[in-house]
Write a protein that holds these residues in place. Structure first.
Motif, PDB file in Angstrom:
ATOM      1  N   ALA A   1       0.809  -1.216   0.000  1.00 20.62           N
ATOM      2  CA  ALA A   1       0.000   0.000   0.000  1.00 20.62           C
ATOM      3  C   ALA A   1       0.839   1.262   0.000  1.00 20.62           C
ATOM      4  O   ALA A   1       0.446   2.273  -0.576  1.00 20.62           O
ATOM      5  CB  ALA A   1      -0.935   0.001   1.210  1.00 20.62           C
TER       6      ALA A   1
ATOM      7  N   LEU B   1       4.519   3.324  -3.027  1.00 20.71           N
ATOM      8  CA  LEU B   1       4.155   3.909  -4.318  1.00 20.71           C
ATOM      9  C   LEU B   1       4.990   5.123  -4.632  1.00 20.71           C
ATOM     10  O   LEU B   1       5.165   5.497  -5.779  1.00 20.71           O
ATOM     11  CB  LEU B   1       2.679   4.307  -4.299  1.00 20.71           C
TER      12      LEU B   1
ATOM     13  N   ASN C   1       6.317   8.315   0.635  1.00 15.58           N
ATOM     14  CA  ASN C   1       5.433   7.433   1.401  1.00 15.58           C
ATOM     15  C   ASN C   1       6.219   6.325   2.073  1.00 15.58           C
ATOM     16  O   ASN C   1       5.968   5.977   3.221  1.00 15.58           O
ATOM     17  CB  ASN C   1       4.394   6.781   0.483  1.00 15.58           C
TER      18      ASN C   1
ATOM     19  N   THR D   1      -5.661   5.270   1.640  1.00 14.26           N
ATOM     20  CA  THR D   1      -4.384   4.580   1.440  1.00 14.26           C
ATOM     21  C   THR D   1      -3.324   5.554   0.901  1.00 14.26           C
ATOM     22  O   THR D   1      -3.561   6.198  -0.115  1.00 14.26           O
ATOM     23  CB  THR D   1      -4.557   3.458   0.409  1.00 14.26           C
TER      24      THR D   1
ATOM     25  N   GLY E   1      -0.560   7.082  -1.214  1.00 12.82           N
ATOM     26  CA  GLY E   1      -0.120   6.812  -2.579  1.00 12.82           C
ATOM     27  C   GLY E   1      -1.265   6.561  -3.537  1.00 12.82           C
ATOM     28  O   GLY E   1      -1.132   6.748  -4.730  1.00 12.82           O
ATOM     29  N   LEU E   2      -2.418   6.088  -3.019  1.00 10.68           N
ATOM     30  CA  LEU E   2      -3.566   5.888  -3.916  1.00 10.68           C
ATOM     31  C   LEU E   2      -4.667   6.880  -3.526  1.00 10.68           C
ATOM     32  O   LEU E   2      -4.709   8.000  -4.003  1.00 10.68           O
ATOM     33  CB  LEU E   2      -4.071   4.439  -3.843  1.00 10.68           C
TER      34      LEU E   2
ATOM     35  N   ALA F   1      -5.006   8.591  -0.909  1.00 12.49           N
ATOM     36  CA  ALA F   1      -4.512   9.790  -0.232  1.00 12.49           C
ATOM     37  C   ALA F   1      -4.260  10.930  -1.212  1.00 12.49           C
ATOM     38  O   ALA F   1      -4.121  12.073  -0.809  1.00 12.49           O
ATOM     39  CB  ALA F   1      -3.238   9.474   0.552  1.00 12.49           C
TER      40      ALA F   1
END
Lengths: 209, 198
Positions: free
Chosen positions: A29, A32, A36, B131, B133-134, B136
């Motif tokens: 998760a 990425l 992060n 989440t 990177g997604l 968020a």
């Protein structure tokens, strides 16, 4: 067993992500973008060190039959306290790291180190284990996320929380979106584990002959 | 039997200590967290209604106007929490709607600004647990700008649902949540304007 070897074993030799394959959910998760990866790594390291020390201190008090619920109470309380204290006293940092905190509760690295290490070893060694495993996790996440960010979005070091778009290496239209989705994450992770295994195997062979 | 009692007592003791420690930490941090939340809300309001100098909480007036539940028995505007009207020198410049749609990882606190003529002037996410990177990425300016300029009267939806807003790759649920908040803000704005509250 020495303080130093406990500290360094998590980096490569017993790396929680590449070797023990723990905490795959937060790994997929959060790897990425480099920012992060580092954020999750730091937050997890902090909680890991704290929970390792507390569990190690309580290791003679907690009966083995109810150890798992006890560890979970300790870890969940610690995570909540860190969350509240960060929100109250360092709100800027909390804004950036805050979204990782709910993910730490489900990070099985923390419970695994409590069970496999801190419950059997002294406070000092548990502290070293926590720092080492945390840094190893951070290192693995950073490496994995660097590859995924570059191939998946074409940028490096983007930090959306600070409004920093990152360095564009190639155009977005050339980026493979699949790499930032879960399948691409598993493929990247698999290739990295394979690479690491073949490197250590070669090293071992060289040492034997 | 005695063993069960002993184990139960130890677990109880550990939980009690943990609960006490949590209560203590909550006690010393509660006020500061509330103050910071108020400050963040103030900043959010200013960012979504440009030009406003002062905000007044008009939630009660709006609540008095709209029926609490629709015909089907469901709340009419379930996502809207509070309504703030922005003024500049006593003149109304826009309305900010504080909404809480449900995202992928929990509730999302968002503020939607609507100008006097019913155009979205700004959108900001105050708090969320999507989440990294997604989902968020709903905090990114790039995504939020996709809503700015939308008009009341046309339903706001992501392209996957036949709408006009492109969702974030890999985060349709988070994008859909934000779109539904903007949609309700615009619909409430229409109702309030039609009824002539201000």
């Amino acid at each position: 067993m020495s303080f130093r070897s406990e500290l360094t074993k998590g980096l490569v030799r017993e790396n929680p992500t590449f070797r023990i394959l723990l905490g795959m959910c937060p790994t997929m998760a959060t790897s990425l973008a480099i920012s992060n990866g580092i954020g999750m790594g730091i937050a997890a390291t902090f909680v890991l060190v704290g929970s390792n020390v507390i569990v190690s201190m309580l290791r003679n008090v907690i009966p083995s039959r109810i150890r798992i619920p006890c560890y979970i109470v300790v870890i969940a309380s610690f995570v909540t306290m860190v969350d509240l204290i960060m929100a109250a006293f360092v709100p800027k940092l909390h804004e950036v790291l805050g979204i990782f905190i709910p993910l730490i509760v489900v990070n099985c690295i923390i419970l695994a180190r409590a069970e496999a290490f801190a419950s059997k070893n002294g406070v000092l060694y548990s502290l070293a284990d926590g720092i080492g495993m945390g840094l190893g996790f951070t290192l693995a996440l950073t490496g994995l996320s660097a590859i995924r960010e570059l191939l998946g979005t074409g940028t490096l070091l983007a930090v959306p929380d600070f409004g920093f778009p990152g360095f564009r290496i190639f155009d977005r239209s050339l980026a493979a979106v699949m790499v930032i989705l879960p399948p691409g994450g598993f493929i990247t992770l698999g290739l990295l584990i394979g690479l690491l295994n073949s490197l250590t195997r070669r090293k071992k062979k060289a040492a034997q002959t | 039997m005695r063993d069960v009692l002993r184990l139960g007592f130890i677990l109880f003791a550990i939980c009690a200590v943990a609960a006490g420690a949590l209560a203590f930490v909550n006690d010393i941090t509660e006020e500061r967290i509330a103050a910071q939340a108020a400050m963040k809300l103030e900043q959010a309001l200013e960012s979504v209604v440009p030009g406003a100098e002062e905000f007044r909480d008009e939630t009660d007036r709006v609540l008095a106007l709209k029926a609490a539940v629709s015909d089907g028995g469901r709340p009419e505007f379930p996502l809207i929490n509070r309504v703030y009207v922005g003024y500049d020198n006593g003149e109304m410049v826009g309305t900010a709607f504080a909404c809480t749609p449900s995202g992928y990882g929990g509730p999302i606190d968002a503020v939607v600004g609507v100008s006097r003529d019913g155009v979205v002037t700004g959108l900001t996410v105050v708090k969320h647990t999507e989440t990294p990177g997604l989902g968020a990425n709903i905090t990114s300016r790039d995504f939020q700008m996709r809503f700015v300029g939308l008009r009341a009267g046309i339903p706001v939806k992501v392209t996957k649902d036949g709408g006009q807003v492109e969702a974030i790759t890999g985060a349709t649920i988070s994008s859909r949540a934000v779109a539904s908040a903007v949609d309700q803000a615009l619909r409430l704005f229409e109702l309030v304007t039609r009824e002539g509250v201000w």
